[in-house]
Structures are given as C-alpha cells and as structure tokens.
Design a protein around this motif. Sequence first.
Motif, mmCIF file in Angstrom:
data_model
loop_
_atom_site.group_PDB
_atom_site.id
_atom_site.type_symbol
_atom_site.label_atom_id
_atom_site.label_comp_id
_atom_site.label_asym_id
_atom_site.label_seq_id
_atom_site.Cartn_x
_atom_site.Cartn_y
_atom_site.Cartn_z
ATOM 1 N N LEU A 103 -0.757 0.470 12.110
ATOM 2 C CA LEU A 103 -1.003 -0.720 11.299
ATOM 3 C C LEU A 103 -0.503 -0.519 9.871
ATOM 4 C CD1 LEU A 103 -4.632 -1.581 12.469
ATOM 5 C CD2 LEU A 103 -2.537 -2.804 13.070
ATOM 6 N N ILE A 104 -0.754 0.650 9.324
ATOM 7 C CA ILE A 104 -0.297 0.965 7.967
ATOM 8 C C ILE A 104 1.226 0.946 7.909
ATOM 9 C CG2 ILE A 104 -0.182 2.789 6.226
ATOM 10 C CD1 ILE A 104 -3.025 3.623 7.188
ATOM 11 N N ARG A 105 1.852 1.603 8.868
ATOM 12 C CA ARG A 105 3.320 1.646 8.895
ATOM 13 C C ARG A 105 3.907 0.243 8.863
ATOM 14 N NH1 ARG A 105 5.728 2.640 14.580
ATOM 15 N NH2 ARG A 105 4.783 0.549 14.644
ATOM 16 N N ASP A 106 3.364 -0.643 9.686
ATOM 17 C CA ASP A 106 3.902 -2.007 9.740
ATOM 18 C C ASP A 106 3.654 -2.758 8.435
ATOM 19 O OD1 ASP A 106 4.632 -1.412 12.319
ATOM 20 O OD2 ASP A 106 2.963 -2.498 13.255
ATOM 21 N N ALA A 107 2.513 -2.483 7.780
ATOM 22 C CA ALA A 107 2.162 -3.214 6.559
ATOM 23 C C ALA A 107 2.971 -2.769 5.346
ATOM 24 C CB ALA A 107 0.669 -3.055 6.265
ATOM 25 N N ILE A 108 3.476 -1.526 5.344
ATOM 26 C CA ILE A 108 4.208 -1.032 4.172
ATOM 27 C C ILE A 108 5.725 -1.138 4.341
ATOM 28 C CG2 ILE A 108 2.342 0.523 3.539
ATOM 29 C CD1 ILE A 108 3.937 2.841 4.666
ATOM 30 N N ALA A 109 6.163 -1.689 5.469
ATOM 31 C CA ALA A 109 7.599 -1.909 5.675
ATOM 32 C C ALA A 109 8.028 -3.205 4.995
ATOM 33 C CB ALA A 109 7.900 -1.974 7.167
ATOM 34 N N PRO A 110 9.242 -3.238 4.463
ATOM 35 C CA PRO A 110 10.206 -2.130 4.397
ATOM 36 C C PRO A 110 9.993 -1.283 3.145
ATOM 37 C CG PRO A 110 11.230 -4.119 3.575
ATOM 38 C CD PRO A 110 9.830 -4.501 4.005
ATOM 39 N N GLY A 111 10.519 -0.087 3.197
ATOM 40 C CA GLY A 111 10.594 0.758 2.009
ATOM 41 C C GLY A 111 9.384 1.601 1.728
ATOM 42 N N GLY A 112 8.351 1.541 2.575
ATOM 43 C CA GLY A 112 7.142 2.316 2.321
ATOM 44 C C GLY A 112 7.269 3.772 2.749
ATOM 45 N N VAL A 113 6.273 4.539 2.358
ATOM 46 C CA VAL A 113 6.195 5.953 2.737
ATOM 47 C C VAL A 113 4.820 6.203 3.359
ATOM 48 C CG1 VAL A 113 6.219 8.355 1.952
ATOM 49 C CG2 VAL A 113 7.759 6.678 0.899
ATOM 50 N N LEU A 114 4.805 6.748 4.551
ATOM 51 C CA LEU A 114 3.565 7.092 5.232
ATOM 52 C C LEU A 114 3.497 8.601 5.394
ATOM 53 C CD1 LEU A 114 0.997 6.555 6.876
ATOM 54 C CD2 LEU A 114 2.449 6.158 8.883
ATOM 55 N N VAL A 115 2.443 9.193 4.835
ATOM 56 C CA VAL A 115 2.192 10.623 5.003
ATOM 57 C C VAL A 115 1.057 10.755 6.012
ATOM 58 C CG1 VAL A 115 1.545 12.794 3.898
ATOM 59 C CG2 VAL A 115 2.904 11.092 2.634
ATOM 60 N N GLY A 116 1.366 11.304 7.176
ATOM 61 C CA GLY A 116 0.379 11.443 8.234
ATOM 62 C C GLY A 116 -0.022 12.901 8.420
ATOM 63 N N ILE A 117 -1.324 13.155 8.413
ATOM 64 C CA ILE A 117 -1.838 14.528 8.491
ATOM 65 C C ILE A 117 -2.832 14.624 9.640
ATOM 66 C CG2 ILE A 117 -3.088 16.356 7.261
ATOM 67 C CD1 ILE A 117 -2.303 14.841 4.640
ATOM 68 N N ASP A 118 -2.780 15.709 10.379
ATOM 69 C CA ASP A 118 -3.810 16.001 11.360
ATOM 70 C C ASP A 118 -3.761 17.483 11.687
ATOM 71 O OD1 ASP A 118 -5.465 13.848 13.366
ATOM 72 O OD2 ASP A 118 -5.478 15.961 13.933
ATOM 73 N N GLN A 119 -4.933 18.076 11.913
ATOM 74 C CA GLN A 119 -4.970 19.490 12.253
ATOM 75 C C GLN A 119 -4.769 19.741 13.741
ATOM 76 O OE1 GLN A 119 -8.884 21.114 11.313
ATOM 77 N NE2 GLN A 119 -9.778 19.088 11.478
ATOM 78 N N ASP A 120 -4.818 18.673 14.532
ATOM 79 C CA ASP A 120 -4.635 18.783 15.977
ATOM 80 C C ASP A 120 -3.155 18.597 16.306
ATOM 81 O OD1 ASP A 120 -4.646 18.500 18.770
ATOM 82 O OD2 ASP A 120 -6.654 17.644 18.751
ATOM 83 N N LEU A 121 -2.544 19.608 16.892
ATOM 84 C CA LEU A 121 -1.116 19.546 17.221
ATOM 85 C C LEU A 121 -0.810 18.409 18.178
ATOM 86 C CD1 LEU A 121 1.685 20.785 16.930
ATOM 87 C CD2 LEU A 121 1.114 22.365 18.796
#
Length: 312
Positions: free
Chosen positions: A38-56
Amino acid sequence: MSDYHIPAMPNEVMAMLACRPGSIIVDGTLGGCGHARLIRDAIAPGGVLVGIDQDLDAIDRAQTFLRSSDVTVHLIRGNFKQLPIYLAGLNIAAVDGILIDIGLSWHQIDKSGRGFSFNRDEPLDMRMDVRLPTTAADLVATLSEAELTRLFRDYGEERWAGRIARHLVARRRHTPVTTSGQLAQVVREAVPESGSRSRKIHPATKVFMALRIFVNKELSALEVFLETAAELLRPGGRLCVLSFHSLEDRMVKQRFREMENPCTCPPSFPRCVCNRRPQARVLTKKVMRPSPEEVGQNPMARSTRLRAVERL
C-alpha cells in the motif's frame, strides 16, 4: 491484497502515514508486505521505500511483492532498532514516515515451522531471526520455575503463570518439552477448567506470546527504536506504531507523550527551566482499534492498537 498476509488496520495506517508521491517511507517490519505494498503504491512515482525485517523469509518475499519501476525499494535484513545506521548507509538524512508493526505475520504462524502457533506441533523455536542464539525450547528447558513464572507473568501478563511454570518443570523432569504442541498441552493441563472456560482466547496464548517476546527481545528493541525515531523524521513526518500487547502499547503511549511534552520541571515551577522542547504532536489522542467489521474478516487484527505522532 496478498495471499501471504492481510495487514491490520490498513485504511487507518495509510491515513495516519499520509503518504504522497515522492515520499520517503520506512516500513520497519515488512512481514507479509501488506502495508508495504500500500505504501509503495501511495508514494509512486518517485518515492523511496525502505523495507526492514529480521526474518529472511520476509525479505525473500518482499523481493517479489515490492518490485516497482516507479519507486526505489531498499530491502534490509535486520532489526528496526538499528534504523539510524541503515538510513546513514543509504545516505538518507530524514524520512517522511515510519511504520512499525510489532506482531507476527501470517507466514510466521502458518508456514515458518518455528512453533509460533499453539495450533501446530512444530519445533519450539520462535526466533524471528534464526541467527539469534536462544530458542524458546532452550528457555523452557533451562529456566527455573521462578524464572518461568516471572517470564509468563511479566511478558505475557498470565494470571496462572506460577501454576503453568510448576507444571512445565514437573513435565520436563521426565519428558523434554521441545515442540509447540507439547507446550500447549502442558498449559491446557495447568490452567484450571474454570479459568479456561472464562477465557475468550486459547489458554496458551499468553504463554506463547511471552516466550516470543523474550526470545526476540522485542521490548528492548522497541525501547531503543523509540528513543531515536522522532529525530529521523522530517518536519511534518509521521511515525505510526501498531502493537498487539498492552506492554508494548504502554511503552509507545508513554514515549509519544514525552515527545509531545518532554518538560521535566515540577508542576510548581512558574515556567520551564529544563529547556526540553517538544519533538512531535500526538495524532491519536485515544488509541485506535480495528472496527468490528475488520475483526470479522481478519481475526488476527482483534488486539491491534494504533498510535501515531507527527514531527514538529
């Protein structure tokens, strides 16, 4: 949304994050990527998404789910408590929004095989990051009755903590408790029938939650993160936290209050002399909860609590 995970309170989260095209947003707990998509779609175009998770597993899934030609996506395997280090490594000085979802993903419950669920008989692991040295089975096998009682009471707020710990220690004297099914059975046998009938949740819920929180050091990670989170936001940037446990929610509520009113002067002082200035304003004066309709469609969301602040 995704056959991998239904995100909790998606509409409320997106309203609080107030994402716009071109925004830089951090999802510090990717999980099943429900919020991240949802975030990715809302910040397009030109946005930056930093995704973090400790689970591979979450990172591997995100590589497929978050592909985009309109948004720059950075995926990091790690713990959100180290967000300042990760952003520095990406040469990002500040961001427009941060989301932390302190809960399990459907994949961890249904597919990981790590014993997160009392409805399955799996190795009693409970590590979100399998690089951590201690499993839930290690704790169950080595902690004393007093230590187990404190763990279940302090981290799970379990009424029958002492009784459960006593049964667990007695059981392991002749049969090691190494699987989630075995542990769930011990808890069922330990909780009085009257106590079990009065519960709206499975009698093992709080014990499993306590072990998971302790194994993954979730409360200490949240504490470290909250100390620096506001400083990572641009003016007007927003921080949203989804929690599923009263201990976590109290920590978030208290820290958000301190961000809004950090003054430590005694109430009797005519004016502030500590020179502590507000960092943020609280957007959720009362905690937000999922609607009955959402809980009906997604029972995993029933205990969700959402709080948010905006950087001044």
